[in-house]
Design a protein around this motif. Structure first.
Motif, short mmCIF file in Angstrom:
data_model
loop_
_atom_site.label_atom_id
_atom_site.label_comp_id
_atom_site.label_asym_id
_atom_site.label_seq_id
_atom_site.Cartn_x
_atom_site.Cartn_y
_atom_site.Cartn_z
N TRP A 133 -9.49 -1.91 -2.56
CA TRP A 133 -8.54 -0.89 -2.95
C TRP A 133 -8.38 -0.87 -4.45
O TRP A 133 -8.67 -1.83 -5.14
CB TRP A 133 -7.18 -1.11 -2.28
N LEU B 237 -8.47 3.29 -0.49
CA LEU B 237 -9.07 2.20 0.28
C LEU B 237 -10.54 2.49 0.57
O LEU B 237 -10.92 3.64 0.79
CB LEU B 237 -8.33 2.02 1.61
N LEU C 273 0.84 -1.19 0.00
CA LEU C 273 0.00 0.00 0.00
C LEU C 273 0.87 1.23 0.00
O LEU C 273 1.81 1.34 0.78
CB LEU C 273 -0.90 0.02 1.24
#
Length: 86
Positions: A30, A13, A7
């Motif tokens: 995501w 998200l 990430l």
């Protein structure tokens, strides 16, 4: 199962919770940019209890990373510099 997820600060998200077959389900979705192509997508889901446990472990890992960064900065600041003239 092997899952690797990286990430970045620009990863978008989304969270969603629902009931399926009398089971509480939590999921995190995501989107991530792939240069030269359309964005990729992913979903991580599980029972509410397991997703809560995963969140707690993620917080613990983030705290440990911040503590390590502080420790490395401390070591760099207190290490003797080679060739330093007093």
């Amino acid at each position: 199962m092997n899952l690797q997820l990286h990430l970045t600060d620009d990863t978008q998200l989304r969270a969603h919770g629902f009931v399926a077959d009398h089971i509480l389900v939590a999921e995190v979705c995501w989107e991530y940019p792939i240069p030269g192509s359309r964005p990729g997508e992913g979903t991580l889901w599980g029972t509410a209890d397991m997703m809560r446990q995963l969140a707690e472990l993620a917080m613990q890992a983030a705290i440990q990373a911040e503590e390590e960064a502080c420790w490395q900065a401390h070591l760099a600041a207190t290490a003797p510099m080679e060739g330093r003239v007093a």
